[in-house]
Design an enzyme around this catalytic site. Structure first.
Site, mmCIF file in Angstrom:
data_model
loop_
_atom_site.group_PDB
_atom_site.id
_atom_site.type_symbol
_atom_site.label_atom_id
_atom_site.label_comp_id
_atom_site.label_asym_id
_atom_site.label_seq_id
_atom_site.Cartn_x
_atom_site.Cartn_y
_atom_site.Cartn_z
ATOM 1 N N CYS A 9 0.829 -1.205 0.000
ATOM 2 C CA CYS A 9 0.000 0.000 0.000
ATOM 3 C C CYS A 9 0.862 1.254 0.000
ATOM 4 C CB CYS A 9 -0.947 -0.013 1.200
ATOM 5 S SG CYS A 9 -0.113 -0.200 2.787
ATOM 6 N N HIS B 207 -1.743 1.103 7.540
ATOM 7 C CA HIS B 207 -2.105 1.063 6.133
ATOM 8 C C HIS B 207 -1.964 2.470 5.562
ATOM 9 C CE1 HIS B 207 -4.156 0.059 2.450
ATOM 10 N NE2 HIS B 207 -5.086 0.975 2.673
#
Length: 1258
Positions: free
Chosen positions: A49, A304
């Site tokens: 990510c 994330h």
């Protein structure tokens, strides 16, 4: 710096998907086209990510993108030549060009970075481990500079991102200035102790550090210690200013990392004049605007990344978020609503006219929009009378009334919400004022955010791209989800008009041609898939070739003659199929009926007849592989055939005493005794037939029918127990008695009870098998490699007296003695093994166990084989090599269960004489096919759930990439599901789960197969794939909305999965999580705040309840006890004071009262906030049973039933037995007391620096 920063899962934000294989059912399905946003996301490879966020930022930096596109193949080379040793191919910029072209023009929702990361030299370890995006930014720029050496783009990074700052020390005595210049590609600013970006820059470039007192500076000109001032200034500003925020710090007191989550403000536009060395330039040279924000969500050990990006070239389609629309429409309607209230408050609503009542209710709502399910409650609050009592008889249901008045009401959100199409004006009834387009018409364009330059912001979160507004950036100032990197560009850099809305701007022709070819292939694949996905194969069974037997249809001729397979388009109608069959069967006479059929164990059974010729085959439930029976709709070869699920035949196993056991000489009886003294035969009966009809067909009326009772722990040989059906059961049907295919019935006549084989005690019949049943036959198996003649001579067998409580070591000693093998096998290790039906030797038994505990039945055979027996903490495993394991080529190994998977792999490789480290282990699934890989190589075999006797497969190659889930699916068997779902033949403990009668009366869950699916797929995709399981192909499910998905924990239904567009990763589904699907009679789309409860209303004066019903409770309105009382009171047309509620606790067989009483407090005391029923102590969740007592007709406030009292008594008995066993266990434990062993603590892996491999081009 943060090489191993995100190795652990933190705060539930880890984006690492679960493991699994590819989805078999959707391998050929092409990727979907781009959505309405018109921007492309990037797939997450497991932990990339951070890379996706940075790539999207570079893509939406138009100057960087166009500079990269300006480099042609003559400078960068060609990817086709990258494997040639003499060619210099600059792979990284080439792959970045291709990825940018794909993101801009390819008609796909997501792109893959696999080729780019391969060019970095990354392996699976780098792709699945998260890294720091700030570190990646510097390493990637360094790799690009090295890759572009010797090309026109060699100064690309330097021109766009390079800046300089100067550190100066000024002597306070002589004024001498000593300076040192530094280059930078990004500025790292502090977060701790400052309120925002401008304050941090002020501290860095405006405030001076003084050297005075004991901290003096030695001046080179004065040649002595003097007072001085140190400062820094920006000397050269880059076109693009990258700012990294130091969110992560180290606490030296606690010796641990932590994340700064406090407020940190940064502007959308700001001027750097105050921080620069030269301040005489125009303001435009110092002005910067924000265009990208990389956000980190989570803590310092897990998280994330996603990115907010400003679409400078206006390539995406922006629509205002729903929250913004609501705020704007609220302000626009505020004035109109106030004016209407002034004129209407004085007038009373005509309660006899439901149209005026509903119009008044909707006009008083702020949004003029109400859930249809909540409209009835609002009407009750306004008029004091429910819809069902006053209006339903004349006007029908509320939903029907709303649909009958489309000129007034508008149903939106798939019919779940209702709004006014027009707002009536009291002064002029003939005139109407239209409602805001965002609410009155779902097809109109949403409002566009007012922006100065027409550019809008988007949130690019891996594969998902959503529109956001500028005010959403303020939400990232603080918290666990906050800004991590800021990207600014000079305000003077304007985009040319031809670049606006043109994704192909300055893209080289060869990349345009590449993307055009790829889009053409995608379009062709989608067209082919659409054609093939609608072609189905239907099997036609012709009635003249069938006869009726055992309650089902059977072919009179070979199957090839009785079945015709045709291919048909499922979008065509039933009439089209009927016409096609007429044309195929020229000799057919009379009516033709098409009936859905299914093969059951008893034969072919007919279900629903297709009567509507205008209905499509898809709507009629005809899918690929469907069986259709072609007949006249009445009889088959003169025999009337009953259709429907209630008449589905059940194939039963009927047992009778053999003639030999009864002392008769009759040898004419059919069936197999198998040495048990019972004759076994298979008989089929309609599921709707009564047990009395079955008895009449099998034998005389005075005979007894018995059903076998399973006895827990009775795994050894010996007697079996049978329960005699009571007389009242003879009037019940086989389906009501829950008899299913394969169930055994014992038919006994009164005179047969006199034999020694049967004994009766109450309603139980004990059947004792003939002869002496307390023995085991042990056969000696010689070593492999002997000639056949020698092997036959060496084989010896003997019956050894044994019991269920005898240790297997004692059985082996007895066998050695009776077979006279003590001398021959002296010093040779041997073990006892069983053999399956195929002749394969099963794993050696643990000799410290008893015969019963080892699961060995008496009167069976054991084999004495060379080889060691496993110890108590050891496992015996089979293993084979290759992807096609063969039972004859399996190797055997005994290992400790504490061994790690990696150590076990090494021992297996050593035994198989294989070399190399590119191997991994896989397990076999229930159908003996290659299953899931053992992903955690550092886990012990016990932790990896490797059991004694399992078969593992050595597969060449490293562990497969993560990203897919393999989920076992069970089907909730309801009354309308039970006949149509075949049962997958699994092990006994996996076949079906009988559920507690207190929770779901008479229901069970049946295993229907596995689903392999990506964790990026949505819940709707999961339901669609469940509908394609072979076991459910004949089940009519019109759409995924007719399926409800439960999460199973410990074989119990725990919660319903909600949000059809939610990804499985967001639903926190891991690999191997068990799911249960339930077929519904109507579509369902539960909200996040809805709870599905099972409500039971008490029977007045009895310890019983009426049949339960489902009740959907919206906890978003009021999740307290008061809210539940109000909702149930509205459901049953009562007041809350006339109800008492309780929650059932099935494990304890008790009820927990839910009180509606609220404590009265004085005005001075602070009123205590009402607690939600979803919190302690009730923890209300989906599927919980709520008991309801109506005090108007029921004075009994006790909720317990007779079943609860029986269950409580059983729990007390078990507690007493457990306490008795506990005293014995304590005595044994005191003799074996040793030092306490604590479980191993999880150690974090060592941090590994991030790197990108680049070739040499100098």
């Amino acid at each position: 710096m943060f090489g191993d920063l995100f190795e652990e899962d933190g705060e539930g934000f880890s984006s690492t998907p679960g493991t699994g294989n590819a989805v078999k059912g959707r391998e050929s399905e092409p990727p979907p086209p781009r959505g309405k946003v018109k921007l492309c996301g990037i797939k997450n490879q497991g932990g990339t990510c951070y890379l996706n966020s940075l790539i999207q930022t570079l893509l939406f930096t138009p100057e960087f993108r166009e500079e990269l596109f300006s480099l042609g193949p003559d400078e960068l080379g060609c990817l086709a030549d990258k494997d040639k040793p003499e060619a210099k191919v600059r792979v990284i910029p080439l792959e970045l060009q291709r990825l940018f072209a794909h993101l801009l023009l390819a008609d796909e929702q997501t792109a893959s970075t696999t080729d780019l990361t391969d060019s970095f030299g990354w392996t699976n370890n780098e792709e699945t481990a998260q890294q720091d995006v700030q570190e990646l930014n510097r390493i990637l720029f360094c790799a690009l500079e090295s890759s572009l050496v010797g090309t026109l783009g060699s100064s690309l990074i330097h021109r766009l991102y390079h800046g300089t700052l100067v550190n100066q020390i000024t002597c306070k005595e002589c004024g001498n200035i000593s300076e040192r210049q530094e280059d930078f590609l990004d500025l790292t600013v502090s977060v701790r102790g400052v309120s925002g970006l401008e304050e941090a820059l002020w501290n860095m470039f405006v405030d001076e550090e003084l050297f005075e007192g004991n901290n003096l500076y030695r001046c080179s000109r004065c040649d002595q210690l003097v007072r001085a001032a140190k400062s820094a200034k920006l000397r050269k500003l880059p076109p693009f200013l990258t700012i990294s925020l130091l969110r992560f710090n180290f606490d030296f007191v606690k010796c641990e990392r932590y994340k700064e989550t406090g407020s940190y403000v940064f502007p959308l536009n700001f001027n750097l004049r105050a921080f620069c060395e030269q301040s005489n330039l125009p303001d435009s040279e110092y002005s910067y605007e924000l265009f990208s924000v990389i956000i980190h969500k989570g803590g310092c050990y897990g998280g994330h990344y996603h990115v907010y990006i400003k679409d400078l070239d206006q390539l995406g389609h922006w629509e205002a978020p729903e929250e913004d629309v609501k705020v704007k429409t609220k302000s626009r309607r505020q004035e109109t609503r106030v004016q209407e209230e002034k004129g209407d408050n004085e007038n009373s609503v005509d309660t006899d006219d439901p149209l005026s009542v509903l119009t008044a209710i909707l006009s008083q709502e702020e949004s003029n929009c109400v859930l249809v399910d909540q409209l009835g409650q609002k009407l009750l609050n306004k008029t004091g009378t429910p819809w069902s009592k006053k209006y339903k008889k004349q006007y029908g249901t509320i939903s029907k009334f709303l649909q009958n008045h489309p000129e007034v009401f508008l149903l939106v959100s798939n019919g779940t919400r209702v709004t006014l199409k027009t707002v009536p004006v009291t002064s002029q009834p003939g005139l109407t004022e239209p409602v805001s387009p965002t609410l009155s018409n779902s097809n109109t364009e949403p409002e566009v955010e007012d922006t100065v330059d027409g550019c809008h912001w988007f949130d690019l979160n891996d594969s998902t791209v959503t529109a956001i507004s500028e005010k959403d950036i303020e939400k990232q100032f603080q918290g666990k989800e906050s800004a991590y990197m800021l990207f600014y560009r000079k305000s003077t850099m304007k985009r040319p008009p031809e670049a606006i809305g043109n994704p192909a701007y300055k893209m080289p022709p060869h990349l345009l041609k590449m993307v055009e070819d790829e889009n053409a292939r995608l379009q062709q694949r989608r067209a082919e898939f659409d054609a093939t996905s609608n072609s189905i194969e239907v099997r036609l069974h012709l009635a003249p070739h069938y006869h009726c037997e055992n309650g089902a249809l059977h072919p009179t001729a070979p199957e090839n003659d009785s079945i015709i397979t045709i291919t048909f388009d499922r979008r065509k109608t039933v009439g089209d199929l009927r016409l096609a069959i007429y044309q195929m069967q020229d000799l057919w006479e009379g009516d033709m009926a098409l009936t859905l059929a299914k093969n059951v164990p008893a034969g072919l059974h007919l279900y629903d007849t297709l009567t509507d010729d205008q209905m499509s085959l898809y709507s009629a439930g005809v899918c690929n592989g469907t069986d259709l029976f072609v007949w006249n709709g009445r009889e088959v070869n003169g025999v009337v055939v009953r259709t429907g699920a209630e008449w589905e035949p059940v194939l039963l196993t009927v047992l009778r005493p053999s003639a030999e056991e009864l002392g008769c000489d009759d040898q004419s009886e059919d069936g197999d005794t198998g040495g048990s003294g019972l004759v076994r035969s298979m008989k089929g009966f309609a599921g709707g037939a009564t047990l009395g009809a079955v008895l009449e067909a099998l034998g005389p009326q005075e005979a007894m029918l018995c059903q076998e009772q399973s006895r827990p722990g009775a795994t050894g040989g010996g007697a079996s127990g049978w329960r005699v059906f009571p007389p009242q059961d003879l009037q019940r049907t086989l389906r009501e008695l829950s008899l299913k295919d394969g169930d055994a019935l014992l038919l006994l006549q009164p005179e047969e009870l006199d034999t020694s084989m049967f004994s009766v005690n109450g309603d139980m019949v004990t059947v004792t098998t003939p002869s002496d049943c307390r023995w085991l036959q042990v056969e000696f198996c010689p070593q492999n490699g002997m000639r056949q003649e020698e092997e036959e001579q060496e084989k010896k067998r003997s019956k050894v007296s044994a019991s269920g409580n005898m240790l297997l070591s004692e059985v082996k000693d007895k066998a050695l003695e009776e077979l006279h093998l003590q001398d021959k096998l002296s010093g040779v290790e041997c073990c006892l093994r069983q053999m399956d039906r195929t002749g394969k030797l099963l794993p050696p038994a643990h000799e410290h166990l008893t015969v019963r505990d080892a699961g060995i039945r008496l009167m069976t055979s054991l084999y004495l084989c060379p080889g060691a027996a496993p110890a108590a903490q050891q496992l015996f495993l089979y293993f084979s090599v290759g992807l096609v394991p063969s039972a004859g080529q399996e190797l055997e190994i005994i290992v400790d269960e504490s061994l790690t998977v990696k150590e076990c792999l090494k021992e297996m490789l050593h035994m198989a004489r294989l070399e190399g480290d590119a191997w991994h282990l896989r397990s076999l699934d229930w159908c003996e096919e290659i299953g899931e890989p053992l992903m955690d190589e550092n886990a012990s075999l016990k932790e990896a759930k490797v059991n004694h006797g399992d078969t593992l497969v050595l597969v060449e190659g490293r562990l497969p990439p993560k990203g897919y889930l393999k989920l076992p699916i069970r089907m909730y068997m309801d009354t309308f599901d039970n006949p149509s779902i075949p049962e997958i033949n699994l092990e006994a403990e996996s076949q079906s789960i009988k559920m507690s009668a207190t929770e779901w009366s008479g229901s069970e869950m049946r295993f229907v197969g596995y689903v392999e699916i990506s964790d990026e797929a949505s819940l709707d995709d999961l339901k669609t794939q469940v509908m394609t399981l072979p076991a459910l192909q004949d089940v009519c499910v019109p759409s995924p909305a007719f399926l409800r998905v439960w999460l199973l924990e410990g074989k119990n239904l725990t919660r319903i999965l909600r949000g059809k567009q939610q990804t499985l990763r967001k639903l926190k589904l891991g690999n191997g999580v068990e799911l249960c699907v339930q077929r519904l009679m109507k579509e369902e789309d539960l909200g996040l705040k809805d709870i599905l409860l099972t409500v039971q209303v008490g029977v007045p004066g009895e310890k019983a309840y009426y049949p339960s019903e489902e009740f959907l409770w919206d906890t978003g309105r009021d999740g307290t006890a008061k809210g539940l009382y109000a909702a149930l009171a509205a459901q049953y047309g009562l007041t809350p004071d006339n109800l008492i509620l309780a929650k059932h606790l099935p494990d304890k067989h008790t009820w927990m009262p839910i009180s509606n009483w609220t404590q009265q407090v004085s005005k001075r005391k602070k009123k205590r906030k009402a607690e939600s029923l979803q919190a302690a102590p009730f923890y209300l969740k989906d599927g919980d049973i709520i008991g309801v007592k109506n005090l108007l007709i029921d004075t009994n406030k006790e909720f317990s039933t007779l079943q609860d009292e029986i269950g409580q008594q059983r729990l007390r008995e078990e507690a007493t037995n457990h306490k008795t066993r506990g005293h014995t266990a304590v005595e044994d434990c005191t003799q074996n007391t040793g030092p306490k062993k604590f479980g191993p603590t999880k150690n974090r892996k060592p941090e590994v620096a991030l790197s990108i491999n680049v070739g040499v081009f100098r």
